[in-house]
Design a protein around this motif. Structure first.
Motif, PDB file in Angstrom:
ATOM      1  N   LYS A   1      -2.679   4.496  -9.885  1.00 53.16           N
ATOM      2  CA  LYS A   1      -1.560   5.038  -9.100  1.00 53.16           C
ATOM      3  C   LYS A   1      -0.368   5.350  -9.999  1.00 53.16           C
ATOM      4  N   GLN A   2      -0.017   4.386 -10.841  1.00 55.07           N
ATOM      5  CA  GLN A   2       1.162   4.588 -11.692  1.00 55.07           C
ATOM      6  C   GLN A   2       0.969   5.778 -12.633  1.00 55.07           C
TER       7      GLN A   2
ATOM      8  N   ASN B   1      -4.774   9.988  -2.712  1.00 48.89           N
ATOM      9  CA  ASN B   1      -4.959   8.744  -1.969  1.00 48.89           C
ATOM     10  C   ASN B   1      -6.048   7.941  -2.658  1.00 48.89           C
ATOM     11  N   LEU B   2      -5.689   6.789  -3.184  1.00 45.28           N
ATOM     12  CA  LEU B   2      -6.698   5.912  -3.794  1.00 45.28           C
ATOM     13  C   LEU B   2      -7.153   4.956  -2.704  1.00 45.28           C
TER      14      LEU B   2
ATOM     15  N   SER C   1       0.819  -1.213   0.000  1.00 46.61           N
ATOM     16  CA  SER C   1       0.000   0.000   0.000  1.00 46.61           C
ATOM     17  C   SER C   1       0.851   1.260   0.000  1.00 46.61           C
TER      18      SER C   1
ATOM     19  N   GLU D   1      -3.911  -0.047  -9.061  1.00 46.34           N
ATOM     20  CA  GLU D   1      -2.460   0.104  -9.263  1.00 46.34           C
ATOM     21  C   GLU D   1      -2.186   0.912 -10.541  1.00 46.34           C
TER      22      GLU D   1
ATOM     23  N   CYS E   1       1.177   9.768  -5.118  1.00 52.86           N
ATOM     24  CA  CYS E   1      -0.044   8.952  -5.076  1.00 52.86           C
ATOM     25  C   CYS E   1       0.173   7.716  -4.202  1.00 52.86           C
ATOM     26  N   PHE E   2      -0.820   7.390  -3.399  1.00 55.83           N
ATOM     27  CA  PHE E   2      -0.751   6.253  -2.473  1.00 55.83           C
ATOM     28  C   PHE E   2      -2.036   5.439  -2.587  1.00 55.83           C
ATOM     29  N   ILE E   3      -1.920   4.181  -2.272  1.00 51.01           N
ATOM     30  CA  ILE E   3      -3.125   3.351  -2.168  1.00 51.01           C
ATOM     31  C   ILE E   3      -3.381   3.149  -0.684  1.00 51.01           C
TER      32      ILE E   3
END
Ligand code: SF4
Length: 287
Positions: free
Chosen positions: A258-259, A236-237, A36, A255, A268-270
């Protein structure tokens, strides 16, 4: 104000249920999945994703209202309707009691529990100042989250961090998900004004719950990164917790978002779901 009950999740998250029906959630942050994580700035705005230290750190998510008048379509709290505003004391006490229970200093506070902070702002700011002074927690570790209604401008001059719940780059979809939602144009204009006033010393966080078939298409992604967001934004995902007809997006899609956001130049973060087995996760208070 009395604490009625404490529930503990298998992942260590604790749900504190108070007598008026409001809830605070204690989230230990050293057991997060490495999957994450990405990037190195998250702790500047929200320590919830920190894995810097082996020592356990805790973020506490607190409520500012009982129930919520906004009625977001994907949120269980929204379905409860509005019961009442919480007083500064009742808001502050959630953080204080959480700190007493875990027996060590809290690293960060997020106003992401029940309620919309801009609709009880005077009490929220008074409580946040007390948290800052008495626990104490620095301003840049206290985050006020908003669904970005037409009350968004009320946050322009605050010195706490801000998290904006976006959930779609299209006004039509936002308005369907979040009744009373401000437009994207207003939100972007707000981020510029807020960052200018902070002399670009802060970051603004964008919260984006990834909902299958609602906001996770290539068209959504392209639109999201086409906006002229300031550079000092963090995306923030959020791993969505299924609600009604809404389901979470596939991991590969999250993902991919995010990329592409990182490639476009933003952090960007999950954010993985925490405490869902005790209904303490985002959007699940109180089911
Ligand atoms: S997401 Fe936040 S603003 Fe929307 S209904 Fe739930 S608690 Fe209220």
């Amino acid at each position: 104000m009395a604490l009625n009950k404490i529930q503990e999740s298998s992942d260590g998250t604790k749900k504190l249920i108070f007598d008026k029906g409001h809830i605070a959630v204690v989230i230990p942050t050293n057991s997060l999945s490495k999957k994450s994580m990405q990037g190195n700035k998250s702790q500047e705005i929200l320590n919830a994703n920190s894995e810097q230290s082996k020592d356990e750190k805790n973020t506490v998510c607190i409520s500012c209202q009982v129930g919520c008048p906004v009625g977001c379509k994907f949120c269980y709290t929204g379905k409860l309707g509005f019961k009442c505003n919480l007083s500064p004391e009742e808001i502050f006490e959630q953080a204080k009691i959480a700190q007493d229970i875990i027996g060590k200093k809290i690293q960060s506070i997020v106003f992401m529990g029940m309620g919309e902070p801009t609709l009880n702002l005077k009490n929220v700011l008074e409580a946040a100042e007390r948290i800052h002074k008495e626990l104490p927690i620095s301003y840049n570790r206290i985050t006020i989250s908003t669904s970005c209604l037409n009350t968004l401008d009320r946050l322009e001059n605050i010195h706490f961090n801000i998290a904006l719940s976006l959930h779609s780059p299209f006004d039509k979809v936002r308005k369907e998900l979040i009744p009373g939602a401000a437009s994207l144009r207003e939100i972007i204009s707000f981020t510029k004004k807020y960052l200018d006033k902070s002399n670009n010393k802060k970051y603004v966080m964008v919260e984006y719950s990834m909902i299958k078939g609602v906001n996770d298409s290539e068209k959504d992604l392209k639109k999201l990164i086409s906006f002229k967001w300031p550079k000092k934004m963090l995306f923030n995902l959020i791993e969505f917790n299924p609600s009604g007809n809404f389901q979470k997006s596939d991991e590969e899609i999250v993902e991919h978002f995010k990329q592409e956001i990182i490639k476009a130049g933003w952090k960007c973060f999950i954010r993985k779901s925490r405490g869902s087995d005790i209904e303490a996760a985002c959007g699940m208070l109180d089911r």
